[in-house]
Design an enzyme around this catalytic site. Structure first.
Site, PDB file in Angstrom:
ATOM      1  N   GLU A  82      -2.961   9.840   1.226  1.00  0.00           N
ATOM      2  CA  GLU A  82      -1.550   9.671   1.355  1.00  0.00           C
ATOM      3  C   GLU A  82      -1.140   9.551   2.860  1.00  0.00           C
ATOM      4  O   GLU A  82      -0.459   8.482   3.211  1.00  0.00           O
ATOM      5  CB  GLU A  82      -0.801  10.616   0.518  1.00  0.00           C
ATOM      6  CG  GLU A  82      -1.321  10.554  -0.840  1.00  0.00           C
ATOM      7  CD  GLU A  82      -0.465   9.336  -1.608  1.00  0.00           C
ATOM      8  OE1 GLU A  82       0.234   8.491  -1.127  1.00  0.00           O
ATOM      9  OE2 GLU A  82      -0.811   9.244  -2.839  1.00  0.00           O
ATOM     10  N   ASP A 223      -8.624   2.226  -7.774  1.00  0.00           N
ATOM     11  CA  ASP A 223      -8.024   1.065  -7.452  1.00  0.00           C
ATOM     12  C   ASP A 223      -8.112   0.574  -6.097  1.00  0.00           C
ATOM     13  O   ASP A 223      -8.722  -0.707  -5.958  1.00  0.00           O
ATOM     14  CB  ASP A 223      -6.573   1.120  -8.125  1.00  0.00           C
ATOM     15  CG  ASP A 223      -5.923   2.396  -7.390  1.00  0.00           C
ATOM     16  OD1 ASP A 223      -6.569   3.191  -6.686  1.00  0.00           O
ATOM     17  OD2 ASP A 223      -4.643   2.513  -7.805  1.00  0.00           O
ATOM     18  N   GLU A 316       3.029   4.442 -17.433  1.00  0.00           N
ATOM     19  CA  GLU A 316       1.921   4.926 -16.847  1.00  0.00           C
ATOM     20  C   GLU A 316       0.739   4.649 -17.551  1.00  0.00           C
ATOM     21  O   GLU A 316      -0.436   4.163 -16.938  1.00  0.00           O
ATOM     22  CB  GLU A 316       2.022   6.335 -16.387  1.00  0.00           C
ATOM     23  CG  GLU A 316       3.034   6.996 -15.369  1.00  0.00           C
ATOM     24  CD  GLU A 316       2.758   6.483 -13.827  1.00  0.00           C
ATOM     25  OE1 GLU A 316       2.463   7.264 -12.946  1.00  0.00           O
ATOM     26  OE2 GLU A 316       2.585   5.250 -13.632  1.00  0.00           O
ATOM     27  N   GLU A 337       3.252  -2.122  -8.582  1.00  0.00           N
ATOM     28  CA  GLU A 337       2.117  -3.174  -8.645  1.00  0.00           C
ATOM     29  C   GLU A 337       2.182  -4.452  -9.419  1.00  0.00           C
ATOM     30  O   GLU A 337       1.770  -5.498  -8.786  1.00  0.00           O
ATOM     31  CB  GLU A 337       0.776  -2.251  -9.331  1.00  0.00           C
ATOM     32  CG  GLU A 337       0.157  -1.283  -8.273  1.00  0.00           C
ATOM     33  CD  GLU A 337       1.208  -0.148  -7.878  1.00  0.00           C
ATOM     34  OE1 GLU A 337       0.738   0.705  -7.189  1.00  0.00           O
ATOM     35  OE2 GLU A 337       2.093   0.120  -8.698  1.00  0.00           O
ATOM     36  N   THR A 440      -2.465  -0.697   1.049  1.00  0.00           N
ATOM     37  CA  THR A 440      -2.105  -0.360  -0.486  1.00  0.00           C
ATOM     38  C   THR A 440      -0.622   0.228  -0.307  1.00  0.00           C
ATOM     39  O   THR A 440      -0.323   0.686  -1.337  1.00  0.00           O
ATOM     40  CB  THR A 440      -3.200   0.301  -1.001  1.00  0.00           C
ATOM     41  OG1 THR A 440      -3.085   0.423  -2.401  1.00  0.00           O
ATOM     42  CG2 THR A 440      -3.097   1.939  -0.207  1.00  0.00           C
TER      43      THR A 440
END
Length: 540
Positions: A82, A223, A316, A337, A440
């Protein structure tokens, strides 16, 4: 587009008013909380969105606030993944966009600058995590003390393979290869540990390289590893990374794809382990569009869009055979997304269905999630209960991709017809010509910038020749240049080159230079004080 702009400012202004300097806004109680460290994270994450919305004055103000207020020398356990995507990525993007935003940049930009130094400082704090036998990083690092002694060695696949975009950019801008090297080593370790049928699992032990969670799919925990193989390949023009992705893509199609949905399977056998769609998987159609697989991308996108229409958001987890949410996974934290994929696919197809998804997203978020102090995470899409959190990615990604979907003339969509020529210490360099690579966390990186801060060897020598000519004219006498040897300290095998003759150039072409011009390699004591090859000895 104007509704999206209003959404941004409703959230952003309430963050500044009620939550700054904390990481995130708590919109139900109108206060703030630290979540991923203590970096005023929403401010860093929202910075490039400000410029995309055209707000240069606020961009400039925030740059000054961050320079004065953000400190990475803190005793905090931070997520390596992160911190990289949000902090390092956000600072790099803002650094590369700062001239466009009217910031007074320092001499040497984009190869120097305060935001670049901050990004480098943050990234250096993450490097201890990569010191493992496999080269795959730990998931958490203490910013002051490094990896804690009792730290778990289990990291998710995405937490290992999501560094090449930021770290390669950092290496190219600063000239320090360590960042790109550790990112590549981690990527290759995952590749080496894929199963015989070509799949990777979800979590791995970074010490032993044993797979702890063996579910293979394209969603949570995996991902952005696939995303960064493609984006790293484009950013660095790297065929090896692209061929890795294309191999994975074959295995993913063979084992996980059913009727344009992607399921979770056992990584060694290929048997279905979870017939669920996760909201994080909705990036996949956008990624497919980047490799030109637009037809498959649209079919999968339309599957995902039916789920959005069913709930007014993406839960989710969604059970595909049952066509409903999965228990305890009914929430929608305003993730980007599906909107991200719509933005990419709209650039590729101009299909109006994609604009309809954008409109639906704006209406859903405004109707369900908007509160007096911002936008709240949706705890349950079935009854629209809310949670007291507004993730920083809402301003970094969700709003940005929505705005770009509805703003076809934004500078981010530049097709190369417009560009800036910038003078750097290494010559002229083209910037802002488009082709931006989004990390991302939706922080755009200008790929052209990676070519601004490197001198080719012959150019390096040209500069040295000019310097020597200048000094020899100035002093009107010969001087001896002592060049660093390939040998270690204490060996007297240094070359003496007569710099006023052509022989110097010939000898130089036959010798391999191992140090950059301004480095200080091991030399005898009296020749250590040198500038661009001119050695100051005791008797001068």
């Amino acid at each position: 587009r104007e509704r999206v702009r209003a959404m941004f400012y409703h959230a952003y202004e309430h963050y500044l008013e009620s939550a700054f300097p904390y990481d995130e806004l708590r919109p139900l109680t109108c206060d703030g909380q630290d979540t991923w460290g203590s970096f005023s994270l929403t401010l860093i994450d929202a910075l490039d969105t400000l410029l995309i919305l055209g707000n240069v004055s606020e961009f400039q103000r925030v740059v000054n606030v961050l320079q004065e207020g953000v400190d990475f020398d803190i005793d905090v356990n931070a997520s390596v993944f992160e911190t990289n995507i949000r902090v390092v990525g956000g600072l790099l993007s803002a650094h590369l966009l700062s001239k466009k935003a009217g910031v007074e940049v320092e001499v040497g930009w984009p190869c120097a600058g305060p935001l670049l130094r901050m990004a480098e400082e943050a990234a250096r704090k993450l490097l201890p995590a990569f010191q493992t036998p496999t080269g795959m990083p730990y998931g958490t690092v203490n910013l002051l003390h490094g990896v804690n002694p009792g730290e778990t060695p289990v990291t998710c696949t995405a937490g290992i393979g999501t560094f090449i975009v930021e770290f390669a950019t950092l290496s190219h801008l600063t000239g320090d290869p360590v960042f790109e090297d550790v990112a590549r080593k981690a990527l290759k370790a995952l590749w080496k540990n894929r199963s015989d049928i070509g799949l990777v699992g979800n979590h791995i032990d970074v010490i032993t390289a044993k797979w702890v969670a063996q579910d293979a799919g394209i969603g949570a925990g995996v991902d952005s590893y696939f995303e960064y193989l493609v984006k790293g390949a484009i950013l660095l023009q790297d065929k090896e990374l692209m061929s890795m992705f294309l191999e994975y893509n074959k295995a993913i199609k063979n084992y996980t794809k059913f009727d344009d949905w992607y399921l979770w399977v056992q990584m060694y056998k290929g048997t279905v382990s979870m017939p669920v769609f996760q909201s994080l998987e909705a990036y996949w159609p956008g990624l497919q569009s980047l490799i030109g697989d637009v037809d498959n991308a649209m079919r999968t996108f339309l599957n995902y869009y039916t789920v959005w229409k069913q709930f007014g958001g993406l839960p989710e987890f969604y059970n595909i055979p049952q066509g409903y949410t999965v228990e305890k996974r009914e929430g929608y934290p305003l993730r980007p997304e599906l909107i991200e994929s719509a933005m990419y696919l709209y650039r590729a197809t101009r299909d109006p269905t994609l604009l309809e998804l954008g409109r639906d997203a704006v209406e859903s978020i405004e109707k369900i999630s908007k509160v007096d102090c911002g936008f709240a995470t949706i705890k349950d899409l079935r009854d629209h209960r809310l949670d007291n959190r507004m993730e920083s990615f809402f301003l970094a990604e969700t709003v940005k991709y929505l705005y770009l979907l509805f703003d076809p003339d934004n500078f981010i969509h530049n097709d190369g017809s417009d560009f800036d020529v910038v003078l750097t210490p290494y010559g002229e360099c083209i910037l802002n010509a488009g082709g931006y690579i989004f990390n991302t966390e939706a922080h755009p990186i200008d790929p052209a910038a990676l070519h601004c801060c490197r001198k080719r060897k012959e150019e390096q020598w040209e500069v040295e020749d000019l310097m020597r000519e200048f000094y020899s004219m100035k002093r009107n006498k010969k001087f001896t240049l002592k060049r660093a040897s390939d040998h270690g300290e204490g060996e007297s095998t240094q070359d003496s080159v007569d710099t006023s003759s052509e022989s110097g150039r010939e000898e130089r072409n036959s010798k391999k230079k191992t140090h950059s011009v301004l480095s200080c390699p091991s030399q005898s004591f009296n020749s250590k004080l040198a500038v661009l090859g001119q050695v100051f000895l005791d008797n001068t």
